[in-house]
Design an enzyme around this catalytic site. Structure first.
Site, PDB file in Angstrom:
ATOM      1  CG  MET A  93      -1.721  -1.233   1.451  1.00 21.50           C
ATOM      2  SD  MET A  93      -2.923  -1.534   0.137  1.00 21.50           S
ATOM      3  CE  MET A  93      -4.068  -0.212   0.427  1.00 21.50           C
ATOM      4  CD  GLU A  94       2.715   6.056  -2.407  1.00 22.31           C
ATOM      5  OE1 GLU A  94       2.162   6.690  -1.467  1.00 22.31           O
ATOM      6  OE2 GLU A  94       2.835   6.509  -3.543  1.00 22.31           O
TER       7      GLU A  94
END
Length: 504
Positions: A246-247
């Site tokens: 997750m970014e």
């Protein structure tokens, strides 16, 4: 005008959507909305492609990824024009995005074999009769959901590293920049005509397409977007226990400390805040200046902003329009909220919002509880606050749920590094902004609301691989406790061993 690549084999009745130039509203191309069936078919093809791709040696994958990079380089002007049209950023900025993407692709291809290869590790005294090895094996099929702000560079941090690690990839580009994803997949196929078709594929569409990819059974999903959407992605992936990377954005701060080159700090803040119309997850949104430096800093910042231009004409503008129309309202709300709570707009203000363009906005002394300080703005605005010392600057910089990146200007001493280590972020640039993103050997990612997992560097390669531990028994030992035939003598010897081994 660049047009889309439409698959003639697909049924004519398929729903489609348009890719629009955000500066003019002109339709650039039209793409199919891939639903659960199309996504499932792509993942099934990827299974075949993954088996073939993983069976190649690292050197063979390096050669094929190099051929892809070479083709992109040869046709760079065409791709840059497409990025410019779909995203709206100036062509020079599109070129910088392409350059960094190629540097990362080249690094990943060159180092995957070394980083992931099988290696011996120490067995330890108690297990001296065992040989231990560790190897990083491909996951299989990796799904990538990409953003619209850097439609090539950001997703390539997952795509390039996942491919280098031996995986097949199914890429869902943003609905605002689908053409870039289609172009990249087409270029890979043209550069590697002998490759199995499932190695790198693109599915296009809206939210339903991304949701289908989450539940399609891919072996890992890499997502870039907001924390709000990220939570939904994680919930969907949890149904199949699909691991995620997750970014999720940031609220990055820049600290100007004693000894800083004020002109350089202002120039860094200007680029970090305004480049790509502020639509940068690692862009500068907050500046904390130690007292005594604020006047000189603001003077330099104002002088730099005076030279910036926005507008439709390519040669004249420093940055482009807001790519996603809904983001205009977010930026407007943040500006109005900060001013209502006591901030001073020394540059711009609410009237700077003339969609789809937003002129630069500098807000001084915005309260820490204002949306412009607390929430990700993602526009060409920046808040500037005077602090008493570096301790206060660090405290305020860390007072956020985000933790992606930061910048520190503190002069040519170790002071900058000392300050950097106190910041709760995944990345920091000292006497520069966003420099870490251009260095392929450095991992990229954050903590907290900014997400978890890493792209780029050795960590980025391992992110798309599974560790496999293997032991090999070399010889039998006189005392083996892992058997029902063990004796009291064996346990007595082990007891004496523990007493000697761990005594102080």
């Amino acid at each position: 005008m660049t047009t889309s690549v439409e698959a003639t084999a697909r049924p004519a009745a398929r729903e489609t959507f348009a890719s629009l130039n955000p500066a003019t509203g002109e339709e650039i191309g039209r793409y199919p909305v891939d639903g659960p069936e199309e996504v499932a078919a792509a993942v099934a093809r990827a299974r075949t492609g993954a088996a073939w791709w993983a069976g190649l040696t690292p050197g063979e994958r390096k050669r094929r990824l190099g051929a892809w990079a070479a083709l992109i380089a040869r046709e760079r002007h065409e791709l840059c024009a497409l990025i410019h049209e779909e995203n709206g950023k100036p062509k020079d900025d599109a070129f910088l995005e392409l350059l960094l993407s190629l540097e990362h692709l080249k690094w990943a291809a060159a180092h995957a074999g070394r980083v992931l290869k099988r290696r011996r590790v120490a067995s330890g005294l108690a297990m001296a009769n065992q040989t231990a090895t560790l190897e990083y094996r491909p996951l299989g099929v990796v799904g990538v959901v990409g953003p619209w702000n850097y439609p090539m560079f950001t997703p390539m941090g997952s795509i390039g590293y996942a491919l280098a690690a031996g995986n097949a990839v199914v890429f869902k580009p943003s609905e605002f920049t689908p053409g870039v994803g289609v172009w990249l997949a087409d270029a890979f196929a043209r550069a590697n005509p002998d490759a199995t078709s499932g190695v790198f594929q693109v599915v296009t569409g809206l939210g339903v397409t991304g949701a289908a990819l989450c539940t399609s059974g891919v072996d890992k999903l890499a997502f870039t977007g907001s924390a709000r959407t990220g939570r939904k992605v994680m919930a969907a992936c949890a149904e199949t226990l699909t691991p995620v990377l997750m970014e999720c954005g940031g609220k990055d701060a820049l600290i100007v400390a004693e000894g800083a080159d004020i002109k350089a700090a202002a120039e860094g803040a200007l680029w970090g805040a305004m480049a790509n119309a502020g639509q940068t997850c690692v862009g500068i949104e907050r500046v904390y200046v130690v007292r005594g430096l604020e006047s000189a800093f603001l003077d330099e910042l104002k002088a730099g902003i005076a030279e910036l231009k926005t507008g439709v004409d390519e040669p004249e503008r420093s940055y482009g329009p807001m790519t996603m129309p809904a983001q205009v309202d977010v930026v407007r709300r943040h500006i109005e909220d900060a001013i209502a709570k006591g901030a001073t707009a020394v540059i711009g203000g609410a009237d700077a919002v003339r969609e789809p363009f937003i002129a630069p906005v500098v807000l001084v002394d915005a309260p820490e509880d204002s949306a412009a300080v607390r929430e990700e703005t993602f526009g060409p605005t920046v808040t500037v606050r005077t602090v008493e010392d570096v301790d206060e600057a660090v405290k305020l910089a860390n007072a956020t749920g985000y933790g992606l990146a930061a910048s520190v200007y503190a002069g040519p001493t170790r002071r900058g590094t000392e300050i950097a280590r106190r910041l709760r972020t995944g990345m920091v640039s000292v006497n520069a902004v966003i420099a870490f993103a251009g260095i392929p050997s450095l991992p990229f990612g954050g903590v907290g609301e900014s997400g978890f997992g890493r792209i780029h560097g050795e960590d980025g390669l391992r992110e798309f691989a599974r560790a496999q531990s293997v032991t090999h028994k070399r010889f039998a030992t006189p005392m083996d406790p892992a058997t029902f035939r063990r004796t009291a003598k064996t346990m007595g010897m082990l007891d004496r061993y523990v007493g000697l081994r761990f005594r102080k």
